[in-house]
Design a protein around this motif. Structure first.
Motif, short mmCIF file in Angstrom:
data_model
loop_
_atom_site.label_atom_id
_atom_site.label_comp_id
_atom_site.label_asym_id
_atom_site.label_seq_id
_atom_site.Cartn_x
_atom_site.Cartn_y
_atom_site.Cartn_z
N PRO A 56 39.92 -24.01 -25.84
CA PRO A 56 40.19 -23.04 -24.73
C PRO A 56 39.16 -22.59 -23.87
CG PRO A 56 41.76 -23.04 -26.45
CD PRO A 56 40.86 -23.74 -27.02
N LEU A 57 38.17 -22.31 -24.99
CA LEU A 57 37.18 -21.32 -24.35
C LEU A 57 36.22 -21.90 -23.45
CD1 LEU A 57 35.48 -18.62 -24.61
CD2 LEU A 57 34.38 -19.68 -26.53
N VAL A 58 36.06 -23.39 -23.65
CA VAL A 58 35.13 -24.15 -22.81
C VAL A 58 35.77 -24.49 -21.57
CG1 VAL A 58 33.86 -25.04 -24.52
CG2 VAL A 58 35.85 -26.40 -23.88
N LEU A 59 37.18 -24.30 -21.32
CA LEU A 59 37.91 -24.46 -20.23
C LEU A 59 37.77 -23.27 -19.06
CD1 LEU A 59 41.21 -25.98 -21.30
CD2 LEU A 59 39.15 -27.47 -20.22
N ARG A 60 37.29 -22.30 -19.72
CA ARG A 60 37.02 -21.02 -18.91
C ARG A 60 36.02 -21.30 -17.68
NH1 ARG A 60 39.29 -16.38 -20.87
NH2 ARG A 60 38.37 -15.31 -18.92
N ARG A 61 36.46 -20.94 -16.62
CA ARG A 61 35.43 -21.28 -15.60
C ARG A 61 34.98 -19.77 -14.84
NH1 ARG A 61 39.37 -25.30 -11.88
NH2 ARG A 61 39.39 -27.12 -13.54
N GLY A 62 33.99 -19.98 -14.25
CA GLY A 62 33.45 -18.53 -13.52
C GLY A 62 32.35 -18.12 -14.47
N GLU A 63 31.78 -16.99 -13.91
CA GLU A 63 30.62 -16.37 -14.48
C GLU A 63 30.80 -14.85 -14.67
OE1 GLU A 63 27.36 -17.27 -12.25
OE2 GLU A 63 27.06 -19.51 -12.60
#
Length: 414
Positions: A61-68
Motif C-alpha cells: 500500500p505504501l508504494v501506491l502513494r502518489r505525490g510528494e
C-alpha cells in the motif's frame, strides 16, 4: 533520479535481496548438520511467510502513494515505525513462548522472535525509499546487509546450532537497518506520524494480505497435494522447472513491489497503463528468451544445476516458459489495476488462483507432470486475459471522468 537509473537501482536492489536469501540458505547448509539445516530451513520458512505478510500489509500500500512533500514522507515514516512496533508485538510473544518449550526448533523460533523487528524493519524501509523515489538508498542498504550476513555466517564453525545461526543471521541485518533509518530520518524528520490509519478496517493492506495468502497457499499446497496423492517426482519436476526461472521471479517482484513509484512519474492513467503494457511485453519477451537459453543448455550443464531432476524438469520447459510469459502479462495487468483501483485485484487473485488449482489437477489427471505444467500455464493465461480485460473496462468507464483516484493513508479511494 532519472527514470532509467531508478529502474536499474530497483531491479538491482531486488536482485541483491533475492541473492541474500539464497546465500543465507547455502551458508547455513554448509555450516549445519542435516538435522540442523532442517530446523533452520523450517524457521526460515516462518520468516519468509511473515516477510510476505508484512510486505503485503505495509509495503505494497505504501508504494501506491502518489505525490510528494510532507504527506508522503510522513506515510513512509509511519510505515517504518508501525512495522517495528508490529514486529515487536509478534516477535516478543513468539520468543517468550518458545523459550519455555523444549527442543532446538523451539529455541531457533525464539531467536527469530528476538530479531524479527530488525529483519522486517529493514525490509519495510526498502519500500519507503522506493516511495520516496530514492531506490539507490535501498540498494546501498541491501548491499551492506549482504556483506554483513555473509561475513557473520562464514565466520561460524561447522556444526553450529540452528538457534545460533538464526540469531547471527538476524543481528547481521542491524547495520543495514541503522543506515536505512538514518537515511530515512534525514528525509522525513518533522513529518506527521500517523499509525492509526494503518489499523483501520479500510486499509488496503488487509486485502493485499488476503491476496498474498490465497496466491501462495493455493500454489504451494496444490503442488504438494499432487505429490501426496500422486508421485513425489511431480513435485520435484515442477519445483525444478520453477527454480530455473528464478531470475524472472526477481523481475516480477520488482515490478509489483517497486513499479508504482516509477510509473507514478507519468502524467495521467492512460500513459501509466500504456507504460505498464509495454513493460508486460518486455517481460514476456524476456521470459521467451530465457526459455530458449534453458532449452539450449547441454545436458551436463543442466545436471550441474538440478542434478538428477534435470531430465524431468527439462521436459517441462515449454510449458513453464509459456506460463512465465503469461505471468508477465498477468503481473503487469495486476500492477495496472492497482494503480487504477487497488480494490479490484482481490477478486481476480482469488478466482484465478482457485482456477489454476483446478487446471493443475485436471492436467495431471490427463497427462501427468506435463499436463500439470500446461494446466498451470492455462491458468496464468486466463488470469492475464482477465486482468487486462478489467483494465480496459476501467479505462473505458473513467474515460470521461478524469484521473481522480488516489490512495489515502487509510487505503481508501478519494
Amino acid at each position: 533520479m532519472r527514470a532509467r537509473a531508478a529502474i536499474v537501482c530497483s531491479v538491482a536492489d531486488q536482485a541483491v535481496a533475492a541473492l541474500t536469501n539464497i546465500l543465507v540458505l547455502v551458508a547455513a547448509a554448509r555450516l549445519s548438520t542435516v538435522d540442523g539445516f532442517a530446523r533452520f530451513s523450517a524457521v526460515y520458512l516462518v520468516f519468509t511467510v511473515l516477510l510476505g505478510v508484512f510486505g503485503a500489509y505495509t509495503g505494497q500500500p505504501l508504494v501506491l502513494r502518489r505525490g510528494e512533500g510532507a504527506e508522503v514522507a510522513g506515510a513512509c515514516r509511519s510505515a517504518a515505525v508501525f512495522t517495528l512496533l508490529a514486529a515487536a508485538a509478534v516477535g516478543a510473544p513468539l520468543a517468550a513462548v518458545c523459550l519455555l518449550l523444549p527442543g532446538d526448533t523451539a529455541r531457533a523460533l525464539a531467536m527469530l522472535g528476538l530479531v524479527l523487528p530488525v529483519v522486517l524493519g529493514q525490509d519495510t524501509l526498502r519500500y519507503a525509499f522506493s516511495t520516496l523515489q530514492l531506490p539507490h538508498f535501498a540498494l546501498l542498504a541491501d548491499v551492506l546487509r549482504l556483506g554483513c550476513v555473509l561475513a557473520a555466517l562464514t565466520t561460524r564453525t561447522h556444526g553450529a546450532g540452528a538457534a545460533r545461526l538464526v540469531l547471527v543471521w538476524g543481528l547481521s541485518a542491524l547495520p543495514a537497518l541503522l543506515l536505512s533509518a538514518a537515511l530515512l530520518h534525514r528525509r522525513t524528520a518533522g513529518t506527521p506520524l500517523r499509525i492509526r490509519p494503518l489499523l483501520r478496517p479500510g486499509h488496503l493492506g488487509r486485502r493485499f494480505v488476503v491476496e498474498f495468502g490465497v496466491g501462495n497457499a493455493t500454489s504451494q499446497l496444490s503442488v504438494l497435494g499432487l505429490g501426496a496423492v500422486g508421485s513425489p517426482l511431480v513435485v520435484g519436476a515442477l519445483r525444478g522447472a520453477t527454480t530455473l526461472f528464478g531470475p524472472l521471479n526477481v523481475l516480477f517482484t520488482s515490478a509489483t513491489s517497486f513499479g508504482p513509484p516509477l510509473l507514478g512519474r507519468l502524467d495521467g492513467d492512460r500513459r501509466r497503463v500504456r507504460a505498464t503494457a509495454a513493460l508486460a511485453a518486455v517481460l514476456a519477451a524476456t521470459a521467451a528468451a530465457w526459455t530458449t537459453v534453458l532449452a539450449l543448455l547441454p545436458g551436463t550443464a543442466g545436471r550441474h544445476l538440478l542434478g538428477d531432476t534435470w531430465p524431468t524438469a527439462a521436459a517441462l520447459l515449454p510449458a513453464t516458459g509459456s506460463q512465465y510469459a503469461a505471468m508477465a502479462a498477468g503481473t503487469c495487468g495486476l500492477l495496472a489495476l492497482r494503480m487504477l483501483d487497488p480494490r479490484t485485484t482481490l477478486a481476480v487473485q482469488v478466482v484465478f488462483s482457485l482456477l489454476s488449482v483446478v487446471l493443475l489437477a485436471g492436467g495431471y489427471a490427463l497427462a501427468g507432470a506435463p499436463g500439470a505444467a500446461w494446466g498451470l500455464c492455462l491458468g496464468s493465461v486466463c488470469k492475464a486475459a482477465a486482468t487486462w480485460t478489467r483494465v480496459a473496462r476501467l479505462r473505458r468507464d473513467r474515460a470521461g471522468g478524469g484521473d481522480t483516484v488516489s490512495v489515502t493513508p487509510a487505503g481508501s479511494r478519494s
